[in-house]
Write a protein that holds these residues in place. Sequence first.
Motif, short mmCIF file in Angstrom:
data_model
loop_
_atom_site.label_atom_id
_atom_site.label_comp_id
_atom_site.label_asym_id
_atom_site.label_seq_id
_atom_site.Cartn_x
_atom_site.Cartn_y
_atom_site.Cartn_z
N SER A 296 17.90 71.25 148.82
CA SER A 296 17.05 70.21 148.22
C SER A 296 15.79 70.76 147.59
CB SER A 296 16.69 69.17 149.29
OG SER A 296 15.87 69.74 150.29
N ARG A 297 15.41 71.96 147.91
CA ARG A 297 14.20 72.54 147.31
C ARG A 297 14.45 73.08 145.90
NH1 ARG A 297 10.50 72.37 151.18
NH2 ARG A 297 11.12 72.61 153.37
N HIS A 298 15.71 73.15 145.52
CA HIS A 298 16.07 73.72 144.22
C HIS A 298 16.86 72.75 143.35
CE1 HIS A 298 14.92 77.77 145.67
NE2 HIS A 298 15.44 77.36 146.82
N ASN A 299 17.25 71.60 143.89
CA ASN A 299 18.11 70.67 143.16
C ASN A 299 17.65 69.23 143.40
OD1 ASN A 299 20.57 72.44 142.21
ND2 ASN A 299 20.19 73.06 144.34
N PRO A 300 17.89 68.36 142.42
CA PRO A 300 17.48 66.96 142.59
C PRO A 300 18.35 66.23 143.62
CG PRO A 300 18.70 67.23 140.54
CD PRO A 300 18.49 68.61 141.09
N ILE A 301 17.71 65.39 144.43
CA ILE A 301 18.40 64.52 145.38
C ILE A 301 18.15 63.09 144.94
CG2 ILE A 301 18.62 63.82 147.79
CD1 ILE A 301 19.36 66.74 147.30
N ASP A 302 19.22 62.33 144.75
CA ASP A 302 19.09 60.95 144.31
C ASP A 302 20.33 60.18 144.75
OD1 ASP A 302 18.53 58.54 143.15
OD2 ASP A 302 18.56 59.26 141.07
N ARG A 303 20.30 59.66 145.96
CA ARG A 303 21.40 58.85 146.45
C ARG A 303 20.89 57.88 147.49
NH1 ARG A 303 23.71 60.63 151.37
NH2 ARG A 303 23.05 62.69 152.09
N TRP A 304 21.76 56.96 147.90
CA TRP A 304 21.37 55.90 148.82
C TRP A 304 22.01 56.12 150.18
CZ3 TRP A 304 17.94 51.90 147.93
CH2 TRP A 304 17.47 51.79 146.61
N GLY A 306 22.36 53.45 153.04
CA GLY A 306 22.03 52.06 153.37
C GLY A 306 20.96 51.56 152.42
N GLY A 307 19.85 51.06 152.98
CA GLY A 307 18.75 50.57 152.15
C GLY A 307 17.72 51.63 151.82
N THR A 308 17.99 52.88 152.24
CA THR A 308 17.05 53.98 152.00
C THR A 308 17.42 54.73 150.74
OG1 THR A 308 16.79 54.26 154.40
CG2 THR A 308 16.00 56.05 152.99
N HIS A 309 16.50 54.83 149.81
CA HIS A 309 16.73 55.60 148.59
C HIS A 309 16.25 57.02 148.84
CE1 HIS A 309 16.22 55.93 143.93
NE2 HIS A 309 17.24 56.65 144.39
N LEU A 310 17.20 57.93 149.00
CA LEU A 310 16.87 59.33 149.27
C LEU A 310 16.58 60.05 147.96
CD1 LEU A 310 19.67 60.17 151.87
CD2 LEU A 310 17.26 59.76 152.35
N THR A 311 15.39 60.57 147.83
CA THR A 311 15.00 61.39 146.69
C THR A 311 14.25 62.61 147.24
OG1 THR A 311 12.84 60.33 146.38
CG2 THR A 311 14.74 59.32 145.27
N ASN A 312 13.94 63.53 146.37
CA ASN A 312 13.19 64.71 146.82
C ASN A 312 11.83 64.33 147.39
OD1 ASN A 312 15.04 65.51 144.42
ND2 ASN A 312 14.72 67.43 145.53
N ASP A 313 11.26 63.23 146.90
CA ASP A 313 9.97 62.78 147.42
C ASP A 313 10.11 61.84 148.62
OD1 ASP A 313 8.58 64.18 145.45
OD2 ASP A 313 8.76 62.51 144.02
N ASN A 314 11.30 61.39 148.89
CA ASN A 314 11.53 60.47 150.02
C ASN A 314 12.76 60.95 150.79
OD1 ASN A 314 10.98 58.06 151.58
ND2 ASN A 314 12.78 57.14 150.63
N LEU A 315 12.66 62.17 151.30
CA LEU A 315 13.82 62.83 151.89
C LEU A 315 13.75 62.75 153.42
CD1 LEU A 315 16.22 64.14 150.54
CD2 LEU A 315 15.23 66.37 151.04
N TRP A 316 14.36 61.69 153.95
CA TRP A 316 14.53 61.59 155.39
C TRP A 316 15.58 62.60 155.81
CZ3 TRP A 316 11.85 58.38 158.76
CH2 TRP A 316 10.96 57.49 158.14
N ARG A 317 15.31 63.32 156.90
CA ARG A 317 16.19 64.40 157.32
C ARG A 317 16.67 64.19 158.75
NH1 ARG A 317 15.59 69.44 154.30
NH2 ARG A 317 14.09 69.24 152.62
N TRP A 318 17.67 65.01 159.10
CA TRP A 318 18.32 64.94 160.42
C TRP A 318 18.42 66.34 160.99
CZ3 TRP A 318 19.25 61.41 163.85
CH2 TRP A 318 20.23 61.57 164.82
N ASN A 319 18.08 66.48 162.33
CA ASN A 319 18.04 67.88 162.80
C ASN A 319 18.61 68.28 164.18
OD1 ASN A 319 16.08 66.89 164.51
ND2 ASN A 319 14.58 68.43 164.03
N PRO A 320 19.24 67.50 165.03
CA PRO A 320 19.71 66.12 165.00
C PRO A 320 18.75 65.12 165.63
CG PRO A 320 20.76 67.26 166.78
CD PRO A 320 19.80 68.22 166.16
N ALA A 321 17.65 64.95 165.08
CA ALA A 321 16.73 63.84 165.33
C ALA A 321 16.16 63.48 163.97
CB ALA A 321 15.63 64.25 166.31
#
Length: 325
Positions: A296-304, A306-321
Motif C-alpha cells: 500500500s505504500r507504493h500503490n493506490p488502494i481504493d475499495r470498499w 462494508g460501509g468503510t471506504h478503504l483508501t491510502n488515507d483511510n487504511l484500516w488494517r488488521w494484524n490480527p487486531a
Amino acid sequence: MKSLILTGWLSPEFTEPEFADLALSFFFRFGWGPLPSPDELATYLGPRTSDVLRGHHWSDFATNWSGSKNRSHRDLSLAEFCQRYESVELWFDTRPNAQLQLIWLLDYFRPYPETIARLKFRLVDLEMIGLDRLGKWRPPVVNITEKELEVASAAWRAYGAPTPKGCFDLLGRDLSALPLLKPVLIDLLEELPSSSTGLGASEMRMLELIARGYSLTNALFYLYQLRQTRIFGESELGYLLDGLAHGPRPAVQGLDEQLRTLDREKLRGRQEAYLRSELSLTEFGAAVLAHKEDFSRHNPIDRWWGGTHLTNDNLWRWNPALVAP
C-alpha cells in the motif's frame, strides 16, 4: 399451507410441490463494492410501484410463481407478502455472502412482529447443497426470537458503518444465536490490509500460490480448497489480481495487458484474457510476500469493506487486531 423459503441460493428441490409453495433468492453481494444505499434496499424490499424497474424488486427473483397460491400478491412488500404464509423458512448456508444476506433480512423484518412470528431458521451446511436429495437432510428448524434479531441488527449496523470498529467489537460479544456469524466476521476482518504487507488475506494467498508455481488464473480462482479464503467470488478475485499486477509498482507480472482497459462488463473478454495469462511474482512481490515491503505504500488502494471506504488515507488494517489509520 406450504411454506415460503427465503434463501441465498436456489435448489431445484425448492420448486418441487411437496417442498414449498415458493422460494425467493437474493442477488446482492455485500462482500464487494459499496453497499447498496438504504433507498435502494427499501425499494427492493418494499411494495412494487410503477417506477420500480424489473430486476429491482424482490418478486423478480422467485421460483414457480405460476404454481404459487399467492402469485396475485407479488406486488406487496416482502414483509407483507410473508404474512400470507403460516411458515417462512430462512435457508442460508455457511458462505459469507449468505450470512450477510441473512443479517440484512433479519434486520429488515425486526419492525414487523406479525412476520417475525412466522419466521423459521435452518442452519445449512454446504455438503447438504451438494447432495442429489437435499430433502433427505431437512436441517433442524428453530424459531426466530429477539435474540437472533438483536444479533443480526447489531451486525448489519456494524458492517454498514464507516469504520470496521463495530465489527471488531462484536467479536467480544455472544453471537451464538447466529452460530455461523462470528467465523464470517473474522474472515471479513482478515480481508482488511495487513499491518505489515498492506494486502488482505485473499491477495496474500494469491501471492503465496503464485510463488509455489500456480501460474494460471484458473487455479487461483476456482480451486477453493487450495485457496481457502471465502469472501470473494471469481470475478472479484480477478479485480484484486488486476490491482496486484497493474499498479505503479506491481507485485505480479504476466497478467494480460488487455485487462488494463477492458470494461468489467465484458465478462467473456476478461475471462479469455485471464486464461492467456501466465503469472509470476516480481521482485517487489516476493518482498511483500516475505513481509519486507508494504504494497500500500507504493500503490493506490481504493475499495470498499462494508460501509468503510478503504483508501491510502483511510487504511484500516488488521494484524490480527484492528489498527486505525
